[in-house]
Scaffold this motif. Structure first.
Motif, PDB file in Angstrom:
ATOM      1  N   THR A 111      -5.684  -3.343  -1.335  1.00 52.16           N
ATOM      2  CA  THR A 111      -4.722  -3.431  -0.233  1.00 52.16           C
ATOM      3  C   THR A 111      -5.402  -3.203   1.110  1.00 52.16           C
ATOM      4  O   THR A 111      -5.062  -3.847   2.106  1.00 52.16           O
ATOM      5  CB  THR A 111      -3.605  -2.402  -0.429  1.00 52.16           C
ATOM      6  OG1 THR A 111      -4.169  -1.082  -0.554  1.00 52.16           O
ATOM      7  CG2 THR A 111      -2.784  -2.719  -1.674  1.00 52.16           C
ATOM      8  N   ARG A 154      -5.928   0.583  -4.253  1.00 52.67           N
ATOM      9  CA  ARG A 154      -5.980   0.993  -2.843  1.00 52.67           C
ATOM     10  C   ARG A 154      -7.020   0.171  -2.091  1.00 52.67           C
ATOM     11  O   ARG A 154      -6.777  -0.275  -0.954  1.00 52.67           O
ATOM     12  CB  ARG A 154      -6.322   2.467  -2.742  1.00 52.67           C
ATOM     13  CG  ARG A 154      -5.180   3.393  -3.108  1.00 52.67           C
ATOM     14  CD  ARG A 154      -5.476   4.810  -2.618  1.00 52.67           C
ATOM     15  NE  ARG A 154      -4.407   5.716  -2.994  1.00 52.67           N
ATOM     16  CZ  ARG A 154      -4.442   6.497  -4.087  1.00 52.67           C
ATOM     17  NH1 ARG A 154      -5.499   6.449  -4.908  1.00 52.67           N
ATOM     18  NH2 ARG A 154      -3.431   7.302  -4.347  1.00 52.67           N
ATOM     19  N   LYS A 155      -8.193  -0.005  -2.696  1.00 54.41           N
ATOM     20  CA  LYS A 155      -9.243  -0.786  -2.035  1.00 54.41           C
ATOM     21  C   LYS A 155      -8.786  -2.226  -1.795  1.00 54.41           C
ATOM     22  O   LYS A 155      -9.077  -2.826  -0.752  1.00 54.41           O
ATOM     23  CB  LYS A 155     -10.513  -0.767  -2.880  1.00 54.41           C
ATOM     24  CG  LYS A 155     -11.716  -1.451  -2.216  1.00 54.41           C
ATOM     25  CD  LYS A 155     -12.946  -1.314  -3.090  1.00 54.41           C
ATOM     26  CE  LYS A 155     -14.162  -1.904  -2.375  1.00 54.41           C
ATOM     27  NZ  LYS A 155     -13.973  -3.311  -2.007  1.00 54.41           N
ATOM     28  N   GLY A 208       0.817  -1.207   0.000  1.00 56.51           N
ATOM     29  CA  GLY A 208       0.000   0.000   0.000  1.00 56.51           C
ATOM     30  C   GLY A 208       0.854   1.262   0.000  1.00 56.51           C
ATOM     31  O   GLY A 208       0.569   2.216  -0.738  1.00 56.51           O
ATOM     32  N   GLU A 241      -7.787   3.636  -7.496  1.00 60.00           N
ATOM     33  CA  GLU A 241      -8.805   3.381  -6.475  1.00 60.00           C
ATOM     34  C   GLU A 241      -8.977   1.881  -6.235  1.00 60.00           C
ATOM     35  O   GLU A 241      -9.130   1.422  -5.094  1.00 60.00           O
ATOM     36  CB  GLU A 241     -10.121   4.008  -6.911  1.00 60.00           C
ATOM     37  CG  GLU A 241     -11.227   3.850  -5.875  1.00 60.00           C
ATOM     38  CD  GLU A 241     -12.537   4.512  -6.312  1.00 60.00           C
ATOM     39  OE1 GLU A 241     -13.536   4.351  -5.582  1.00 60.00           O
ATOM     40  OE2 GLU A 241     -12.546   5.168  -7.371  1.00 60.00           O
ATOM     41  N   GLU A 270       2.343   6.787  -7.211  1.00 57.67           N
ATOM     42  CA  GLU A 270       1.091   7.096  -7.926  1.00 57.67           C
ATOM     43  C   GLU A 270       1.365   7.849  -9.226  1.00 57.67           C
ATOM     44  O   GLU A 270       0.764   7.535 -10.272  1.00 57.67           O
ATOM     45  CB  GLU A 270       0.178   7.927  -7.025  1.00 57.67           C
ATOM     46  CG  GLU A 270      -1.154   8.273  -7.690  1.00 57.67           C
ATOM     47  CD  GLU A 270      -2.089   9.029  -6.753  1.00 57.67           C
ATOM     48  OE1 GLU A 270      -3.157   9.453  -7.229  1.00 57.67           O
ATOM     49  OE2 GLU A 270      -1.740   9.183  -5.548  1.00 57.67           O
ATOM     50  N   ASP A 279       1.126   4.240  -3.002  1.00 56.43           N
ATOM     51  CA  ASP A 279       0.943   5.678  -2.789  1.00 56.43           C
ATOM     52  C   ASP A 279       2.182   6.463  -3.209  1.00 56.43           C
ATOM     53  O   ASP A 279       2.075   7.568  -3.784  1.00 56.43           O
ATOM     54  CB  ASP A 279       0.637   5.957  -1.321  1.00 56.43           C
ATOM     55  CG  ASP A 279      -0.736   5.425  -0.918  1.00 56.43           C
ATOM     56  OD1 ASP A 279      -1.584   5.242  -1.814  1.00 56.43           O
ATOM     57  OD2 ASP A 279      -0.939   5.149   0.288  1.00 56.43           O
TER      58      ASP A 279
END
Length: 418
Positions: free
Chosen positions: A246, A243-244, A203, A240, A210, A207
């Motif tokens: 992880t 991220r969801k 995660g 998105e 990105e 980030d």
């Protein structure tokens, strides 16, 4: 070893000189008494007993003086046969003493028998379990260890230690060990924190990169999508979704991807343990890593730190024995005193080692004793030996004078009675 002249042993004391003077004075007294009794022999019958005692005592004293003196020198300097026994036979005495030591003390059977009752393990245990700061032996041993470490060639010793460590690492196949360790960790759910850490790292990496991911989506999107502005929406959807994914994996222990990861770890454990190809690849990776210069430098630095730590501990044994190392030594000392099987094994090893040393080096010790005695100066050894045992030898002269006088009295009495 050459039979050169070496310092002879120190004399035991000067008591023999006083006894020699006393024994000689008894001889002089007997001679004087004999002359006096001979002069007054007709004055009274009692003088006959006095002269008989003095005469026999003088003969007995002179005979014993001759016997005692003949052991160490020629009486009155005359080369009488079978006198000066010790000087003439010094070398033979040394050989006989050496043979006596070899036969009665330095045979494996004698050493083993004499060590049968020695509790070497108990002695070592008592030495190790003593509180820190007691005993000069420990301080001396510590200084000796430090001196030995400093005297040894640092580079050569380090190379030997490094070579031994590397050889040991190369001889151990680590793939089965890794497989068993991973399998045991999964059995006790100790792998879960590792999986959590991987998910968290994924995660954070997502980030942190990105912009890179959006640039890749923009470059790979067709020109139609870029003209319509759909590449940005596609990049947003991808970010998105990742991220969801992880987050879901982090909060849901039963997430399907986590299950897949665990299946992969379980399969990896089995392959590490049983699959020849996987084990061969791991061994190849291990050998390449050990051969890497950076790993060699790390091992060298590890040895230097260990050597420095050993030197500090040896120079300050109290500080070393005050920590966990000292606790371990004291616990070992207590175990050596209380564990019968361990004590028996160590004592048996000590007996065998001592017997082996006697068998291997007994002849060398015997030769050392023999050649040392041969190298002593004859005159000095004779004088000091006479001085060391002379007190008892002079008693022989004194007793000879007294016993001779009493025998003279007895013979004179028999003559009168007859």
């Amino acid at each position: 070893m050459s039979a050169r002249t070496v310092p002879s042993p120190r004399p035991a004391g000067n008591g023999g000189r006083g006894m020699r003077a006393f024994a000689t004075s008894m001889l002089v007294a007997c001679a004087g008494l004999f002359a006096l009794a001979s002069y007054f022999i007709d004055a009274h019958p009692a003088w006959g007993f006095v002269r008989a005692f003095a005469e026999a005592g003088l003969v007995g004293g002179i005979a014993d003086w001759f016997a005692v003196t003949a052991l160490f020198r020629h009486p009155l300097g005359l080369p009488i046969p079978h006198t000066a026994i010790i000087p003439r036979n010094k070398d033979r005495i040394g050989d006989t003493l050496a043979a006596f030591l070899r036969t009665n003390f330095l045979t494996p059977a004698v050493i083993a028998r004499r060590m049968q009752g020695l509790d070497v393990a108990g002695a070592i245990g008592r030495f190790l379990s003593r509180p820190a700061g007691e005993g000069r032996l420990r301080e001396g041993a510590s200084r000796l260890l430090a001196d030995i470490l400093e005297a040894l060639d640092e580079e050569q010793l380090g190379g030997m230690v490094k070579g031994a460590v590397v050889a040991r690492m190369l001889s151990v196949e680590i793939a089965p060990l890794l497989g068993q360790t991973l399998e045991a960790a999964m059995t006790e759910d100790r792998h879960v924190p590792m999986v959590d850490a991987i998910v968290t790292w994924t995660g954070r990496t997502l980030d942190a990169n990105e912009d890179l991911i959006r640039k890749m989506v923009h470059q790979r999107a067709g020109w139609i999508l870029r003209m319509a502005g759909l590449d940005e929406r596609l990049a947003d959807a991808i970010m998105e979704g990742l991220r969801k994914l992880t987050i879901d994996m982090a909060i849901d222990p039963d997430h399907p991807l986590r299950a897949k990861a665990e299946e992969g770890l379980a399969r990896l454990a089995i392959n590490l343990r049983d699959d020849p190809d996987t084990r061969a690849r791991v061994e190849e990776w291990k050998n390449e890593m050990i051969g890497n210069k950076a790993v060699g430098d790390w091992l060298g630095g590890l040895w230097e730190k260990s050597r420095a730590s050993l030197l500090r501990s040896a120079r300050d044994p109290d500080a070393a024995l005050a920590g966990k190392f000292g606790d371990a030594l004291r616990q070992l000392g207590e175990t050596l005193q209380t564990e019968p099987r361990l004590k028996s094994a160590i004592n048996q090893f000590a007996r065998r080692a001592a017997a082996g040393i006697a068998a291997s080096y007994g002849d060398g010790i015997v030769k050392l004793v023999s050649e040392t005695v041969r190298g002593w100066d004859t005159g000095t050894v004779t004088a000091r030996l006479e001085n060391a045992v002379g007190r008892d030898l002079q008693y022989i002269r004194i007793n000879g004078t007294l016993v001779g006088g009493l025998v003279g009295l007895a013979i004179h009495s028999v003559e009168l009675l007859a």
